[in-house]
Design a protein around this motif. Structure first.
Motif, PDB file in Angstrom:
ATOM      1  N   ALA A  43     -49.937  -5.604  19.610  1.00 15.24           N
ATOM      2  CA  ALA A  43     -49.636  -4.861  18.379  1.00 15.24           C
ATOM      3  C   ALA A  43     -48.500  -5.544  17.613  1.00 15.24           C
ATOM      4  CB  ALA A  43     -49.286  -3.410  18.705  1.00 15.24           C
ATOM      5  N   ALA A  44     -47.447  -5.926  18.318  1.00 14.30           N
ATOM      6  CA  ALA A  44     -46.313  -6.598  17.664  1.00 14.30           C
ATOM      7  C   ALA A  44     -46.746  -7.930  17.058  1.00 14.30           C
ATOM      8  CB  ALA A  44     -45.175  -6.812  18.670  1.00 14.30           C
ATOM      9  N   ALA A  45     -47.507  -8.718  17.804  1.00 12.86           N
ATOM     10  CA  ALA A  45     -47.977 -10.018  17.300  1.00 12.86           C
ATOM     11  C   ALA A  45     -48.895  -9.826  16.090  1.00 12.86           C
ATOM     12  CB  ALA A  45     -48.697 -10.785  18.407  1.00 12.86           C
ATOM     13  N   ALA A  46     -49.781  -8.830  16.160  1.00 10.76           N
ATOM     14  CA  ALA A  46     -50.699  -8.578  15.045  1.00 10.76           C
ATOM     15  C   ALA A  46     -49.928  -8.211  13.782  1.00 10.76           C
ATOM     16  CB  ALA A  46     -51.682  -7.458  15.417  1.00 10.76           C
ATOM     17  N   VAL A  47     -48.916  -7.380  13.928  1.00 18.45           N
ATOM     18  CA  VAL A  47     -48.091  -6.991  12.776  1.00 18.45           C
ATOM     19  C   VAL A  47     -47.440  -8.227  12.157  1.00 18.45           C
ATOM     20  CG1 VAL A  47     -45.979  -5.769  12.100  1.00 18.45           C
ATOM     21  CG2 VAL A  47     -47.681  -4.630  13.506  1.00 18.45           C
ATOM     22  N   LEU A  48     -46.892  -9.107  13.001  1.00 22.99           N
ATOM     23  CA  LEU A  48     -46.245 -10.319  12.491  1.00 22.99           C
ATOM     24  C   LEU A  48     -47.231 -11.218  11.746  1.00 22.99           C
ATOM     25  CD1 LEU A  48     -43.937 -11.145  15.531  1.00 22.99           C
ATOM     26  CD2 LEU A  48     -43.310 -10.028  13.385  1.00 22.99           C
ATOM     27  N   PHE A  49     -48.418 -11.398  12.300  1.00 24.02           N
ATOM     28  CA  PHE A  49     -49.439 -12.212  11.625  1.00 24.02           C
ATOM     29  C   PHE A  49     -49.861 -11.590  10.297  1.00 24.02           C
ATOM     30  CE2 PHE A  49     -50.333 -14.248  15.788  1.00 24.02           C
ATOM     31  CZ  PHE A  49     -50.275 -15.569  15.369  1.00 24.02           C
ATOM     32  N   ILE A  50     -50.065 -10.286  10.286  1.00 27.67           N
ATOM     33  CA  ILE A  50     -50.507  -9.599   9.063  1.00 27.67           C
ATOM     34  C   ILE A  50     -49.432  -9.677   7.982  1.00 27.67           C
ATOM     35  CG2 ILE A  50     -51.045  -7.325   8.085  1.00 27.67           C
ATOM     36  CD1 ILE A  50     -52.481  -6.749  10.831  1.00 27.67           C
ATOM     37  N   ILE A  51     -48.184  -9.399   8.355  1.00 30.65           N
ATOM     38  CA  ILE A  51     -47.100  -9.459   7.369  1.00 30.65           C
ATOM     39  C   ILE A  51     -46.972 -10.881   6.819  1.00 30.65           C
ATOM     40  CG2 ILE A  51     -44.602  -9.318   7.037  1.00 30.65           C
ATOM     41  CD1 ILE A  51     -44.602  -6.982   8.993  1.00 30.65           C
ATOM     42  N   ASN A  52     -47.045 -11.868   7.691  1.00 31.00           N
ATOM     43  CA  ASN A  52     -46.943 -13.258   7.258  1.00 31.00           C
ATOM     44  C   ASN A  52     -48.070 -13.613   6.286  1.00 31.00           C
ATOM     45  OD1 ASN A  52     -45.494 -15.829   7.596  1.00 31.00           O
ATOM     46  ND2 ASN A  52     -47.456 -16.543   8.381  1.00 31.00           N
ATOM     47  N   TYR A  53     -49.287 -13.182   6.592  1.00 33.35           N
ATOM     48  CA  TYR A  53     -50.437 -13.444   5.728  1.00 33.35           C
ATOM     49  C   TYR A  53     -50.248 -12.771   4.362  1.00 33.35           C
ATOM     50  CZ  TYR A  53     -55.194 -13.309   3.935  1.00 33.35           C
ATOM     51  OH  TYR A  53     -56.306 -13.422   3.134  1.00 33.35           O
ATOM     52  N   VAL A  54     -49.873 -11.508   4.365  1.00 32.78           N
ATOM     53  CA  VAL A  54     -49.681 -10.764   3.117  1.00 32.78           C
ATOM     54  C   VAL A  54     -48.538 -11.363   2.301  1.00 32.78           C
ATOM     55  CG1 VAL A  54     -48.977  -8.524   2.162  1.00 32.78           C
ATOM     56  CG2 VAL A  54     -50.684  -8.629   3.987  1.00 32.78           C
ATOM     57  N   LEU A  55     -47.448 -11.715   2.957  1.00 38.32           N
ATOM     58  CA  LEU A  55     -46.308 -12.304   2.260  1.00 38.32           C
ATOM     59  C   LEU A  55     -46.681 -13.636   1.606  1.00 38.32           C
ATOM     60  CD1 LEU A  55     -43.433 -11.441   1.709  1.00 38.32           C
ATOM     61  CD2 LEU A  55     -42.718 -12.750   3.696  1.00 38.32           C
TER      62      LEU A  55
END
Length: 170
Positions: A64-76
């Motif tokens: 969950a933590a890794a997925a959040v980091l990947f998603i935020i990075n992609y959106v940013l």
């Protein structure tokens, strides 16, 4: 509160803290990592792990933590591409080091680039003298790109900047 929502909020908070910290302390320093930089990154990752997942050491908590980091990075990345103001706020800009043979001592001093380092980049690009440099730029990824006055010998080389504390000597 849902434990996974807690992980999402914690991970997002740590991500944005790291983005701000890298902007304040300079992303250019990460273009070529030395031993101390690698140690710093490892220690930071260890320090923020608990801040992201709390007491949840389960596989799903880590995912969950890794997925959040990947998603935020992609959106940013998408947002900085779309909105120039956000791009300018978060990302470094290229810096002119030499223009038409004239060294910009103010930029070089601000960026802590030594004369040895600049001359090494010139040699990497096949340029011997400052007067033969049409344009030298410190790019946003930390590389120094050089265009010579003599365009007959244009070639692509990669010079990755090494962190160097020596000041540029006139």
């Amino acid at each position: 509160m849902n434990p996974y929502l807690d992980i999402v909020i914690r991970s997002a908070s740590v991500y944005f803290f790291m983005v701000i910290a890298l902007r304040v302390f300079g992303k250019k320093e990460l273009s070529q990592l030395n031993t101390a930089d690698v140690i710093l990154i490892l220690l930071i990752s260890n320090a923020v792990q608990n801040a992201m997942v709390g007491s949840d050491t389960s596989l799903l908590g880590g995912i969950a933590a890794a997925a959040v980091l990947f998603i935020i990075n992609y959106v940013l990345k998408k947002l900085t591409y779309r909105f120039k103001g956000l791009h300018n706020l978060l990302l470094e800009k290229p810096e002119v080091l030499i223009h038409n043979g004239h060294i910009d001592f103010k930029s070089i001093g601000k960026l802590n680039i030594s004369s040895d380092e600049l001359e090494e980049a010139m040699r990497e690009h096949g340029v011997e003298y400052y007067k033969d440099v049409k344009l030298a730029m410190l790019e946003i990824d930390g590389t120094i790109s050089i265009i010579s006055q003599n365009n007959e010998h244009l070639k692509q080389t990669i010079y990755k900047r090494k962190h160097n504390h020596k000041n540029f000597q006139k």
